[in-house]
Write a protein that holds these residues in place. Structure first.
Motif, PDB file in Angstrom:
ATOM      1  N   PRO A  22       0.877  -1.301  -0.029  1.00  0.00           N
ATOM      2  CA  PRO A  22       0.028   0.145  -0.105  1.00  0.00           C
ATOM      3  C   PRO A  22       0.634   1.255  -0.011  1.00  0.00           C
ATOM      4  O   PRO A  22       2.094   1.242   0.477  1.00  0.00           O
ATOM      5  CB  PRO A  22      -0.848  -0.071   1.403  1.00  0.00           C
ATOM      6  CG  PRO A  22      -0.035  -0.917   2.266  1.00  0.00           C
ATOM      7  CD  PRO A  22       0.793  -2.119   1.329  1.00  0.00           C
ATOM      8  N   GLY A  23       0.265   2.294  -0.599  1.00  0.00           N
ATOM      9  CA  GLY A  23       0.788   3.592  -0.556  1.00  0.00           C
ATOM     10  C   GLY A  23       1.547   3.860  -1.893  1.00  0.00           C
ATOM     11  O   GLY A  23       2.050   3.071  -2.552  1.00  0.00           O
ATOM     12  N   ALA A  24       1.714   5.048  -2.051  1.00  0.00           N
ATOM     13  CA  ALA A  24       2.302   5.889  -3.263  1.00  0.00           C
ATOM     14  C   ALA A  24       3.734   5.803  -3.180  1.00  0.00           C
ATOM     15  O   ALA A  24       4.414   5.719  -4.448  1.00  0.00           O
ATOM     16  CB  ALA A  24       1.849   7.209  -3.171  1.00  0.00           C
ATOM     17  N   GLY A  25       4.511   5.575  -2.057  1.00  0.00           N
ATOM     18  CA  GLY A  25       5.853   5.242  -1.910  1.00  0.00           C
ATOM     19  C   GLY A  25       6.371   4.073  -3.088  1.00  0.00           C
ATOM     20  O   GLY A  25       7.586   3.946  -3.234  1.00  0.00           O
ATOM     21  N   TRP A  26       5.564   3.151  -3.367  1.00  0.00           N
ATOM     22  CA  TRP A  26       5.980   2.044  -4.045  1.00  0.00           C
ATOM     23  C   TRP A  26       5.764   2.135  -5.383  1.00  0.00           C
ATOM     24  O   TRP A  26       5.868   1.257  -6.515  1.00  0.00           O
ATOM     25  CB  TRP A  26       5.208   0.949  -3.577  1.00  0.00           C
ATOM     26  CG  TRP A  26       5.763   0.611  -2.217  1.00  0.00           C
ATOM     27  CD1 TRP A  26       4.951   0.563  -0.979  1.00  0.00           C
ATOM     28  CD2 TRP A  26       7.012  -0.176  -1.680  1.00  0.00           C
ATOM     29  NE1 TRP A  26       5.848   0.206  -0.029  1.00  0.00           N
ATOM     30  CE2 TRP A  26       6.843  -0.277  -0.401  1.00  0.00           C
ATOM     31  CE3 TRP A  26       7.919  -0.949  -2.470  1.00  0.00           C
ATOM     32  CZ2 TRP A  26       7.990  -1.032   0.343  1.00  0.00           C
ATOM     33  CZ3 TRP A  26       8.945  -1.410  -1.884  1.00  0.00           C
ATOM     34  CH2 TRP A  26       9.084  -1.594  -0.509  1.00  0.00           C
ATOM     35  N   ALA A  54      13.651   5.806  -4.306  1.00  0.00           N
ATOM     36  CA  ALA A  54      14.052   6.084  -2.960  1.00  0.00           C
ATOM     37  C   ALA A  54      12.656   6.005  -2.106  1.00  0.00           C
ATOM     38  O   ALA A  54      11.343   6.144  -2.579  1.00  0.00           O
ATOM     39  CB  ALA A  54      14.609   7.294  -2.927  1.00  0.00           C
ATOM     40  N   ARG A  55      12.723   5.283  -0.683  1.00  0.00           N
ATOM     41  CA  ARG A  55      11.629   5.282   0.223  1.00  0.00           C
ATOM     42  C   ARG A  55      11.779   6.283   1.095  1.00  0.00           C
ATOM     43  O   ARG A  55      11.064   6.593   2.162  1.00  0.00           O
ATOM     44  CB  ARG A  55      11.658   3.911   0.485  1.00  0.00           C
ATOM     45  CG  ARG A  55      11.026   2.924  -0.311  1.00  0.00           C
ATOM     46  CD  ARG A  55       9.386   2.851  -0.157  1.00  0.00           C
ATOM     47  NE  ARG A  55       8.690   2.746   1.075  1.00  0.00           N
ATOM     48  CZ  ARG A  55       7.787   3.153   1.681  1.00  0.00           C
ATOM     49  NH1 ARG A  55       6.820   3.485   0.829  1.00  0.00           N
ATOM     50  NH2 ARG A  55       7.341   2.777   2.871  1.00  0.00           N
TER      51      ARG A  55
END
Length: 83
Positions: A22-26, A54-55
């Motif tokens: 989940p999440g836009a970071g992926w 980059a996370r």
């Protein structure tokens, strides 16, 4: 507890799909799902990270094991790469 069923598979025959996290970071990360525990959601995946991924300082609430197959990666203050 180990997963109830284990079988040999050819990861090269599995399709790359959007990472199942989940999440836009992926965004832009692709994954091959090798196994998933339906009880707790634990999974084993191969990840393909895009160049420049980059996370930030975020931590995953999961055990992680990394094997770098191609390219280079920085994790914290450590640089990893193939020479």
């Amino acid at each position: 507890m180990p997963r109830p069923h284990v079988e040999f598979l050819h990861a090269q025959q599995l399709p790359w799909r959007a990472a199942p996290f989940p999440g836009a970071g992926w965004r832009g990360v692709e994954a091959k799902l090798l196994s998933r525990d339906p009880g707790d959601g634990a999974c084993s995946v191969l990840l393909r990270l895009p160049a420049g991924f980059a996370r930030g300082p975020h931590a995953l609430a999961a055990a992680q094991e990394w094997l770098l197959l191609d390219g280079a990666m920085r994790r914290g203050a450590l640089d990893y790469g193939l020479d």
